[in-house]
Design an enzyme around this catalytic site. Structure first.
Site, PDB file in Angstrom:
ATOM      1  N   SER A 124      44.206  41.686  45.340  1.00  0.00           N
ATOM      2  CA  SER A 124      43.756  40.724  44.331  1.00  0.00           C
ATOM      3  C   SER A 124      42.701  41.313  43.392  1.00  0.00           C
ATOM      4  CB  SER A 124      43.168  39.505  45.038  1.00  0.00           C
ATOM      5  OG  SER A 124      42.474  38.680  44.124  1.00  0.00           O
ATOM      6  N   TYR A 148      44.226  39.385  37.410  1.00  0.00           N
ATOM      7  CA  TYR A 148      43.829  38.169  36.710  1.00  0.00           C
ATOM      8  C   TYR A 148      43.525  38.597  35.300  1.00  0.00           C
ATOM      9  CZ  TYR A 148      43.637  34.786  40.506  1.00  0.00           C
ATOM     10  OH  TYR A 148      43.967  33.923  41.510  1.00  0.00           O
ATOM     11  N   THR A 174      49.031  37.389  37.213  1.00  0.00           N
ATOM     12  CA  THR A 174      49.101  35.974  37.601  1.00  0.00           C
ATOM     13  C   THR A 174      48.824  35.109  36.384  1.00  0.00           C
ATOM     14  OG1 THR A 174      48.402  36.521  39.825  1.00  0.00           O
ATOM     15  CG2 THR A 174      48.082  34.241  39.143  1.00  0.00           C
ATOM     16  N   LYS A 256      53.510  36.556  37.978  1.00  0.00           N
ATOM     17  CA  LYS A 256      53.404  35.644  39.132  1.00  0.00           C
ATOM     18  C   LYS A 256      52.907  34.276  38.672  1.00  0.00           C
ATOM     19  CE  LYS A 256      51.026  35.193  43.615  1.00  0.00           C
ATOM     20  NZ  LYS A 256      49.876  34.305  43.447  1.00  0.00           N
ATOM     21  N   HIS A 280      50.902  29.047  43.307  1.00  0.00           N
ATOM     22  CA  HIS A 280      49.594  29.486  43.803  1.00  0.00           C
ATOM     23  C   HIS A 280      49.261  28.771  45.112  1.00  0.00           C
ATOM     24  CE1 HIS A 280      46.262  31.906  41.887  1.00  0.00           C
ATOM     25  NE2 HIS A 280      45.617  31.454  42.932  1.00  0.00           N
ATOM     26  N   ILE A 314      55.637  29.787  53.098  1.00  0.00           N
ATOM     27  CA  ILE A 314      56.414  30.636  54.012  1.00  0.00           C
ATOM     28  C   ILE A 314      55.619  30.777  55.308  1.00  0.00           C
ATOM     29  CG2 ILE A 314      57.391  32.948  54.381  1.00  0.00           C
ATOM     30  CD1 ILE A 314      58.697  31.879  51.925  1.00  0.00           C
ATOM     31  N   ARG A 335      48.553  32.432  53.197  1.00  0.00           N
ATOM     32  CA  ARG A 335      47.482  31.958  54.090  1.00  0.00           C
ATOM     33  C   ARG A 335      47.567  32.465  55.530  1.00  0.00           C
ATOM     34  NH1 ARG A 335      48.414  27.417  50.586  1.00  0.00           N
ATOM     35  NH2 ARG A 335      46.506  26.648  49.603  1.00  0.00           N
TER      36      ARG A 335
HETATM   37  C1  FMN Z   1      42.371  31.642  49.608  1.00  0.00           C
HETATM   38  C2  FMN Z   1      43.440  32.013  48.612  1.00  0.00           C
HETATM   39  C3  FMN Z   1      43.118  32.869  47.586  1.00  0.00           C
HETATM   40  C4  FMN Z   1      44.099  33.260  46.669  1.00  0.00           C
HETATM   41  N1  FMN Z   1      43.777  34.169  45.701  1.00  0.00           N
HETATM   42  C5  FMN Z   1      44.743  34.582  44.847  1.00  0.00           C
HETATM   43  C6  FMN Z   1      44.458  35.607  43.907  1.00  0.00           C
HETATM   44  O1  FMN Z   1      43.367  36.152  43.881  1.00  0.00           O
HETATM   45  N2  FMN Z   1      45.437  35.943  43.048  1.00  0.00           N
HETATM   46  C7  FMN Z   1      46.685  35.364  43.078  1.00  0.00           C
HETATM   47  O2  FMN Z   1      47.555  35.707  42.265  1.00  0.00           O
HETATM   48  N3  FMN Z   1      46.981  34.420  43.979  1.00  0.00           N
HETATM   49  C8  FMN Z   1      46.050  34.020  44.869  1.00  0.00           C
HETATM   50  N4  FMN Z   1      46.369  33.090  45.819  1.00  0.00           N
HETATM   51  C9  FMN Z   1      47.749  32.576  45.891  1.00  0.00           C
HETATM   52  C10 FMN Z   1      48.616  33.447  46.822  1.00  0.00           C
HETATM   53  O3  FMN Z   1      48.889  34.688  46.231  1.00  0.00           O
HETATM   54  C11 FMN Z   1      49.960  32.760  47.133  1.00  0.00           C
HETATM   55  O4  FMN Z   1      50.593  32.419  45.911  1.00  0.00           O
HETATM   56  C12 FMN Z   1      49.811  31.519  47.997  1.00  0.00           C
HETATM   57  O5  FMN Z   1      48.855  31.744  49.017  1.00  0.00           O
HETATM   58  C13 FMN Z   1      51.144  31.130  48.626  1.00  0.00           C
HETATM   59  O6  FMN Z   1      51.040  29.942  49.354  1.00  0.00           O
HETATM   60  P1  FMN Z   1      50.900  29.905  50.962  1.00  0.00           P
HETATM   61  O7  FMN Z   1      49.717  30.707  51.309  1.00  0.00           O
HETATM   62  O8  FMN Z   1      50.699  28.443  51.278  1.00  0.00           O
HETATM   63  O9  FMN Z   1      52.167  30.435  51.533  1.00  0.00           O
HETATM   64  C14 FMN Z   1      45.407  32.712  46.758  1.00  0.00           C
HETATM   65  C15 FMN Z   1      45.718  31.849  47.806  1.00  0.00           C
HETATM   66  C16 FMN Z   1      44.756  31.502  48.743  1.00  0.00           C
HETATM   67  C17 FMN Z   1      45.144  30.611  49.892  1.00  0.00           C
END
Ligand code: FMN
Length: 384
Positions: A124, A148, A174, A256, A280, A314, A335
């Site tokens: 990230s 980002y 993203t 994304k 997200h 997932i 997660r």
């Molecule tokens: C705590 C947290 C932080 C995240 N930070 C980012 C990030 O920095 N950049 C990004 O593109 N997506 C981020 N995401 C989204 C994840 O890449 C992903 O799309 C998402 O976790 C998928 O859903 P799931 O975890 O319920 O399967 C984040 C998600 C969580 C839970």
């Protein structure tokens, strides 16, 4: 021959107990016990009523696999090749920011787990360890960088150049986070780790970002953190801007956060090599379409050849297989690995990854499949 899920299963039975939780729900519950409410809710929570998170899960529950018998599929191959990067499993590790709130060496620990398992990490932009530090612990292991797209083009370009120099194999930009969603849990906890400089390592280590500051971050952390937060909002972006980003790198570029079929087409028109269908993890728009439903429409629009990944909800092997059958080339695990980090650092995250691989392999065996790549709509029950 590919990976053997049965070995992991047998090892647990023979040991007489499992060192780690097994059900994804149990991982989450145990993580809640060890983390403070602020960090736990930041990871577990979503936007508004969290209906998008539920919709992501419901879409997987609604679809049913159609297993086939007596296929002689003694050997299976879970691996996938995506734009020049291979993964031993049909999933990659989703970019998750500020993993230091799950465990101190968050990004380094997940980088080690990624390298050890052969499941590539998408690092990230909002990480607590820099691009270069993560590259150092990963050696030659495959990895991508998530951008980002901050409102300062020079900083964005610098992140991309640094990732390219440090051996990252693709850029994943993203587009669903031009501002932060309305996250009720975090607001109720008044918890935003970036305010104190956590999750800002890409910025604090960036020469262009640092040149914008009067004092280096370690001398005035709060001012530096405020500068990061000021750089973040970027509602002015348009698809034309993607042409600029495309020109910044030779690396494959994935977009994304695409949900609408029209947007998927625009992403490819403006130079993307792939897309990630994602909301997200339900953290941005409450009430948004479930990603599995969006995937079906997106795949129909972009045709069979385009590289399309999906994430959101997932949790088990059957989820991975349903996503592949409904048109994904691969999925992202989110997660659950953060809960693994919270419970056991690198080892905990590795356990989560290996459990999902084992479940995916055994379920693929049981539905009569041979490879991740062969699954299509015919593996989903028509009634679902
Ligand atoms: C705590 C947290 C932080 C995240 N930070 C980012 C990030 O920095 N950049 C990004 O593109 N997506 C981020 N995401 C989204 C994840 O890449 C992903 O799309 C998402 O976790 C998928 O859903 P799931 O975890 O319920 O399967 C984040 C998600 C969580 C839970």
């Amino acid at each position: 021959m590919g990976f053997e899920g049965g070995q992991i299963q047998t090892a647990i039975y023979v040991a007489g107990e499992s060192e780690w939780p097994i059900a994804p729900e149990a991982w989450e519950a145990r993580a809640q016990e060890v983390l403070e409410p602020g960090p736990f809710d930041y990871i577990a929570g979503g936007a508004g009523s969290e209906s998008t998170m539920r919709a992501n899960r419901d879409a997987f529950e609604r679809r049913r696999l159609l297993p086939r018998m007596l296929r002689g599929n003694r050997e299976r191959d879970l691996s996938v090749d995506l734009l020049g990067t291979s993964s031993v499993a049909p999933f990659l590790l989703a970019p998750i920011g500020v993993l230091s709130i799950a465990c101190a060496e968050g990004e380094l620990e997940i980088a080690r787990a990624s390298a050890a398992t052969g499941v590539p990490l998408i690092l990230s932009s909002a990480a607590s360890h820099s691009i270069e530090e993560v590259a150092d612990v990963m050696g030659d292991a495959a990895r991508w960088f998530q951008l980002y797209w901050v409102n300062d083009r020079e900083i964005a370009a610098s992140f991309v150049a640094r990732a390219e120099d440090a051996g990252f194999g693709a850029i994943v930009v993203t587009v669903d986070t031009p501002v932060l969603g309305w996250r009720e849990r975090d607001l109720a906890n008044a918890y935003l780790p970036f305010l104190t400089g956590e999750g800002c390592a890409q910025f604090f280590s960036d020469p262009i970002f640092r040149s914008r500051l009067e004092q280096p971050p370690h001398e005035d952390m709060l001012v530096a953190a405020a500068a990061v937060l000021a750089t973040f909002p970027n509602l002015g972006l348009t698809w034309e801007d993607l042409d600029w980003l495309r020109a910044q790198t030779e690396l494959p570029l994935l977009v994304k956060g695409v949900l609408a079929p029209d947007d998927a087409l625009l992403a490819f028109e403006h130079g993307a090599d792939g897309i990630v269908v994602s909301n997200h993890g339900g953290r941005q728009v409450d009430g948004a379409v479930a990603t599995l439903d969006a995937l079906v429409a997106v795949r129909a629009a972009v045709g069979p050849e385009a590289t399309v990944l999906v994430d959101g909800g997932i949790r088990r092997g059957s989820d991975v297989l349903k996503a592949l059958a409904l048109g994904a080339d691969a999925t992202l695990l989110g997660r659950p690995y953060a809960y693994g980090l919270a419970l056991g650092g690198r080892e905990g995250a590795e356990a989560v990854i290996r459990q999902l691989m084992a479940d995916t392999d055994l379920t693929l065996a049981l539905i009569g499949g041979r490879s991740a790549g062969e699954l299509d709509q015919s593996w989903i029950a028509a009634s679902s």
